[in-house]
Design an enzyme around this catalytic site. Structure first.
Site, PDB file in Angstrom:
ATOM      1  NE  ARG A 120      -6.446  -0.051  13.110  1.00 37.64           N
ATOM      2  CZ  ARG A 120      -6.306  -0.095  12.366  1.00 37.64           C
ATOM      3  NH1 ARG A 120      -5.887  -0.912  10.710  1.00 37.64           N
ATOM      4  NH2 ARG A 120      -6.117   0.737  10.773  1.00 37.64           N
TER       5      ARG A 120
ATOM      6  CD  GLU B  39      -5.954   2.053   1.941  1.00 39.70           C
ATOM      7  OE1 GLU B  39      -6.148   3.565   2.419  1.00 39.70           O
ATOM      8  OE2 GLU B  39      -5.528   2.154   2.635  1.00 39.70           O
TER       9      GLU B  39
ATOM     10  CE  LYS C 246      -6.091   7.707   8.766  1.00 42.46           C
ATOM     11  NZ  LYS C 246      -6.115   6.203   7.692  1.00 42.46           N
TER      12      LYS C 246
ATOM     13  CD  GLU D  87      -1.049   2.577   9.115  1.00 44.58           C
ATOM     14  OE1 GLU D  87      -1.494   2.008   9.415  1.00 44.58           O
ATOM     15  OE2 GLU D  87      -0.964   3.786   8.066  1.00 44.58           O
TER      16      GLU D  87
ATOM     17  CE  LYS E 210       0.856   6.986   9.187  1.00 40.47           C
ATOM     18  NZ  LYS E 210       0.479   5.976   8.400  1.00 40.47           N
TER      19      LYS E 210
ATOM     20  CG  ASP F 246      -7.307   3.268   6.909  1.00 42.06           C
ATOM     21  OD1 ASP F 246      -7.565   4.639   6.967  1.00 42.06           O
ATOM     22  OD2 ASP F 246      -5.934   2.193   6.971  1.00 42.06           O
TER      23      ASP F 246
ATOM     24  NE  ARG G 248      -3.296   2.168   1.275  1.00 43.09           N
ATOM     25  CZ  ARG G 248      -2.852   1.310   0.713  1.00 43.09           C
ATOM     26  NH1 ARG G 248      -3.111   0.209  -0.080  1.00 43.09           N
ATOM     27  NH2 ARG G 248      -2.062   0.125   2.138  1.00 43.09           N
TER      28      ARG G 248
END
Lengths: 737, 737
Positions: free
Chosen positions: B373, B430, B397, B328, B324, B402, B205
């Site tokens: 989600r 992003e 976040k 993902e 993290k 996102d 990104r």
């Protein structure tokens, strides 16, 4: 830049003094002004390359001001405007102010620059410009309208631009501007950089950051850096740039990308630089929707003709295509049962109506061919001699393998009299220590260019093949695989700038001397203090031989780490193909070492002209620097020095390390004479180089000893670690793959 | 830099004039000197960021010189030396010369800077420093030994550095240095940039070139750029940097890389910036030779303890790990049947003896979980509240999905009173047009930080959660995903520098105003001409809302192109997982549009405190900017304006395009007031933005019309192309994946 600032003040105040506007001693004022600027020796970041135009010392400034007090230079074209801007920028840098712009000389010391068309006054001066051609220039000191003047004259605007840079080089290298009578024209027609830049901005074998081509922001946004790239190239006479990797992506030929290419072409055009593209041979299938890329297929031929027309509609001065075909997995005409000539000629036919050319690489070898890899390019291309269209150049790497620290010249040079052969040098140091080893490649280029092919008897140098002079070709070319990236200093290190520089200078005139060019570059880059110039030129001149010594002495080659080519890996026998492994090349065992390419071996020597072949074949004559390239010999082979091969090999390794140590010491002694940022960078890199030279020596010796069981010659230090240590090192993150 | 040069001459000559060494009018001389420098408005390349320190106009220079004529600042530490160097550099820039360095004030106008330890004189001034803590500073105008003076005082060297930058900001923003009485201390403890930089220098990104971390040349060579990076961060109070991508490579924890990390840490240390690393949870298996990474396994725990000790032996002030996990595709404790708390606590235990912290990301969601989600992070983390060790920050976040152009604040803020929650903002754009759309994120950050969680009643803002004030946590943090790369202007565009700036300022004090910070940045970046400041601040303040309007108005979200997130792709229903597709988020069909997260739908609203939940759940109360985030509604739904949802949606799209057109016009009007290089860049990018805003509008409208069959509201232009055109566009080369 801060440095420039403070010195500009002094220059400006010096001017004031001469003009006597002020009654008090202005020298005092100058000193006071200087004292207010506390960081006069601040760092340079290398961005300016060799076009630094820093203020001159007072005496030289005074002389120069007298010689160039006025500029007579109408600039009715973008190229002339670029030339004039460069002169103004440079003289402002040298003197604190540019010369006065006037329509005609009104006082002594005018500089006149132009073509007979842009500056009709030149027609009256009896200059003979005919022999200068389309890119040459003359620089003359002569009276104009009764007053001493300097003239830059050419037939074309581009010639004037080249002449302007040549005049500036005179100033930058400390040469006098008195009695000038310079006439120069390039001896090579196509002088191009090959950027191995992918569209995702990864640079294959790049060690200077990402690709400078910011494709995502193109075509709208042209980074100002493109202009500085063009200036640097034009200052050397480089007149072409292949923007993308020879391992090509057909996407660059799609309309979206061609629009981006056009923007770059528009920035480069005023500087005389044509844009070329690497063309993927299978593009008609990948982006054209065809079922084949067979060069004899009518639809394929039509597709390329239409593609060429599409490109030229956008970029009228497009240069043409560079092609890597049927090489290392790239598609090519052989996929369709056709020859390299078939492939090249199809593209040449498409480009010919527009004036474009094809540069077709001869770097081919096959893992399915059991013959000596060094022979394969000759074997494939020699039979095609004379079969290429006249707008095709066959581009040949300097040596028969792959940009090694030292290789004999490729036997193709001189072997294809009916085909113009283009030289391909590598500027980026894939095999010579990346950006952190100091290796001036001028000596490598010179060695190759001055090698005698004997194609038409003695004196048939590679240089004369490349210029086309030997066989009377109108088309000629030299390519350099660029070492340029987004790093602020462009090349990943200051000293690697010299390799861009020397490539460009030798592409202009392949008979220039590596030492002279090193001297130019040092003066332009670090200033013309003899206390700097002499030792730095000395370092540069011995630097490449040092790399040969500590990596691959006596004709050894391709012993680098697999894939990335970082560090020693002479023991490597793995990987996807034998001809990428060191053991394929050194063939060492208990008894001996070297690749037998003599008449008793692969007979690669037979690919050279007879006098050369005999010399390389004969142990008594072969230059020892190529010994193990052409011969497999016992470790005990007696060298001309009287020492054994093994003893001499070890001595070369040690000599390489010692040379680097000496270079490092020399450089350390220049602290304070060179700005701290650039000095620190090179000092740090020389420390890396010394450590890695030692590693190369030690790992190589440990490995050879594991084979030959021989003791070290007297006085030679044992490797710092056992062989297993070196074999255990791995560098999955090494750059440049 | 050329600009700076010529103006420095004027400043210097102005000085000479005041000193009256010369009888002739020196103003004349100044004009003449200026006339010799032909390129006074040359380009700026953006490298200097907001630390430009350009010469001040004569009157302001005179005032400043009177206020800061001397500097009293012993610098016995690297941090104090950095602060002093910055002051000298800046005043040399502002005034042409730095203040005189003296041991004690000898005339009016001294600047004193230090701690009670470095400058004992400060102890006599009755300054109350206790409340400033370890990073705060005071700046006071007060008499020292009977003479007017300015004092920068702090308990620590770092506080002095921050105070020095604060004083410089006063000068750069045109504020007076009279009667200063500033006391500042950061309200957030850990203020870090997260670099999503891979070891191959690709930036995930990233839109500004390659990673600035040149791993290959480290540890030997520290690029001078690292120092400028540290200066820029310290000027904002950023005190940490996570060097590598959260999608982490365990290689960074090997000794070879830790040596490289150490070199960076040593460059950053004087600037108060700690280095952190993203830790790959499975590192014990990948580089440690263990069979498991189970956080409850004794060998695993021992491995991490040893690894922490190894790191701290090299880097005594190492900050800690960012992780993290189980997100993902990243490994994590759930792979071994353990919880996020188990994983975080294991690492926290290893770091605790050394003073390090763990930043454990709450950005988790699973394709195997059919629930909305937006709810999953809360569902997973809320039950873990209070179960983390006290050196763990849970990094959340700003929104539940996102980094969309607009999201409601994450329901985790306020929902975990027993756990310090760290804010994660994205600075890199992003989802907001990469580097070529102008979107000032200050308004986004402010909107989130000022949102009221109602966790402990009204006034429980996200800002007070993040500072730790609401729930009384000692540890607090804010992270920004960096937009920094090798581009000369660092961020890929000049305006994106403002996002780095505003992140840093709000991390210091989350209650600062986005508008005020925009004003600071504009003054520091383009100068304090009101004819520049007012319109540019105006552009910035409306810029992010414009992006929301033309991309995802009225609560729509995640409609960007698959993978790269470039351009509109609301029709996309493909790819590897449903919760990465636009259709998952907009749920539009013939009848209506929006994601029903109300109590009748996924009930995501219930994750908020009751007053917030009620407001979001109730169609009559929900802010229309979040309408389709929380509600699925018929196209004919009547908005508060009286228009239908469809009409209003189209108007928002058009308004976004119109705003960009207006921004572009405003900027065009500033030509000549801003240096050409930066003006040209932003003008070019605004043209791209306008074109792409139109594309977003047209493609979105065409797609919605294909579903709802509704006509365009009166006066609205039809999309330029049919839907199929937009659906046919593809961008395999879009950056930032």
């Amino acid at each position: 830049m801060v440095q420039r600032q403070s010195r500009a003040v002094v220059a400006a105040v010096g001017q004031a003094s001469r003009a006597a506007w002020c009654a008090v001693p202005l020298a005092t004022l100058a000193l006071l002004l200087l004292a207010w600027l506390p960081f006069p020796a601040a760092a340079e970041d290398g961005y300016d390359l060799w076009l630094r135009y820093r203020p001159l010392p007072a005496q030289r400034a005074g002389e120069l001001r007298a010689r160039v007090s006025q500029l007579v230079m109408p600039a009715p074209s973008p190229t002339l405007a670029a030339a004039r801007d460069e002169l103004l920028r440079a003289f402002e840098g040298f003197l604190g102010r540019p010369p006065a712009m006037v329509d005609a000389p009104t006082s002594p010391g005018a500089l006149l620059a132009g073509t007979p068309a842009s500056l009709p006054l030149l027609r009256t001066l009896g200059l003979d410009l005919a022999a200068l051609g389309n890119e040459g220039y003359a620089i003359r000191s002569l009276p104009v309208q009764g007053r001493p003047a300097t003239v830059i004259a050419a037939n074309t605007d581009l010639g004037v631009l080249y002449g302007a840079f040549a005049l500036l080089r005179q100033v930058q290298t400390g040469a006098s501007l008195d009695g000038l009578d310079i006439r120069e024209a390039p001896r090579v027609k196509v002088r191009v950089l090959n950027h191995w830049d992918n569209l995702d901005r990864h640079v294959e074998r790049g060690y200077a950051g990402a690709s400078i081509w910011d494709w995502w922001k193109l075509p709208d946004y042209a980074d100002p850096r493109y202009t500085d790239y063009a200036r640097a190239n034009a200052s050397l006479g480089i007149n072409g740039a292949v923007l993308n990797n020879v391992n090509a992506n057909a996407t660059i030929l799609t309309p979206r990308y061609l629009a981006k290419v056009r923007t770059i072409a528009e920035v480069l055009r005023p500087y005389g630089i044509r844009v070329y593209l690497s063309a993927r041979f299978s593009a008609p299938m990948e982006i054209g929707g065809l079922q084949t890329a067979d060069p004899l297929d009518a639809d394929v031929r039509a597709w390329w003709r239409a593609k060429a027309a599409e490109i030229y509609a956008l970029i009228p001065d497009f240069g043409g295509f560079l092609v890597k075909a049927n090489s290392e997995g790239q598609p090519g005409p052989q996929d369709f049962g056709r020859t390299h000539a078939d492939g090249a000629n199809m593209l040449a036919e498409a480009l010919a109506p527009h004036g474009g050319i094809v540069m077709w690489r001869a770097f081919v070898y096959s893992q399915h061919n059991p013959d000596d890899r060094a022979k394969q390019a000759w074997t494939e291309f020699k039979p095609l001699d004379g079969k290429f269209r006249d707008n095709v150049l066959v581009q040949v790497k300097n040596g028969p393998i792959d940009f090694q620290p030292r290789e004999p010249f490729s036997p193709l040079f001189g072997a294809m009299p009916g085909t113009p052969l283009m030289m391909e040098f590598q500027i980026t140091k894939e095999y010579l220590g990346f950006a952190t080893h100091l290796a001036y490649l001028g000596t490598l280029y010179e060695e190759v260019l001055q090698a005698d092919t004997h194609a038409l008897g003695a004196g048939s140098t590679v240089a004369r093949v490349v210029t086309g002079e030997l066989h009377g070709h109108a088309l000629s070319g030299m390519a350099g695989v660029a070492n340029i990236g987004t790093d602020r200093d462009w090349c990943g290190s200051i000293f690697d700038q010299a390799n861009w520089y020397v490539f460009g200078r030798m592409a202009w005139n392949p008979d220039l001397s590596a030492r002279d060019i090193a001297g130019e570059w040092v003066r332009m880059t670090f200033g013309d203090d003899p206390a700097i110039v002499e030792p730095v030129v000395g370092m540069m001149m011995e630097s490449r031989e040092a790399v040969v010594d500590y990596m691959t002495p006596l004709g050894l080659h391709h012993l680098m780490g697999r894939g990335h080519h970082y560090g020693p890996m002479p023991w490597d026998a793995g990987g996807p193909r034998a001809d990428w492994t060191p053991v394929y090349y050194h063939r060492a065992d208990k008894d001996g070492i070297g690749f037998d390419r003599s008449s008793k071996g692969s007979n690669a020597v037979a690919q050279y002209a007879l006098p050369v072949a005999r010399r390389f074949d004969d142990l008594a004559q072969v230059p020892e620097e190529y010994l193990l390239w052409f011969h497999h010999l016992p470790w005990t082979h007696r060298m001309r020095s009287g020492a054994t091969l093994w003893e001499e090999l070890v001595r070369h390794y040690s000599r390489g390390v010692a040379t680097v140590a000496r270079m490092r010491e020399t450089w350390a002694g220049l602290a304070g004479r060179i700005d701290s940022q650039r000095h620190h960078q090179a000092a740090t890199f020389l420390a890396i180089q010394q450590r890695e030279a030692q590693w190369w020596r030690d790992a190589s010796i440990a490995y050879w000893q594991s084979l030959n069981g021989l003791p070290l010659p007297a006085g030679e230090a044992a490797p710092a670690h056992p062989l297993e240590y070196y074999q255990g090192l791995s560098f999955p993150d090494a750059p440049g793959n």
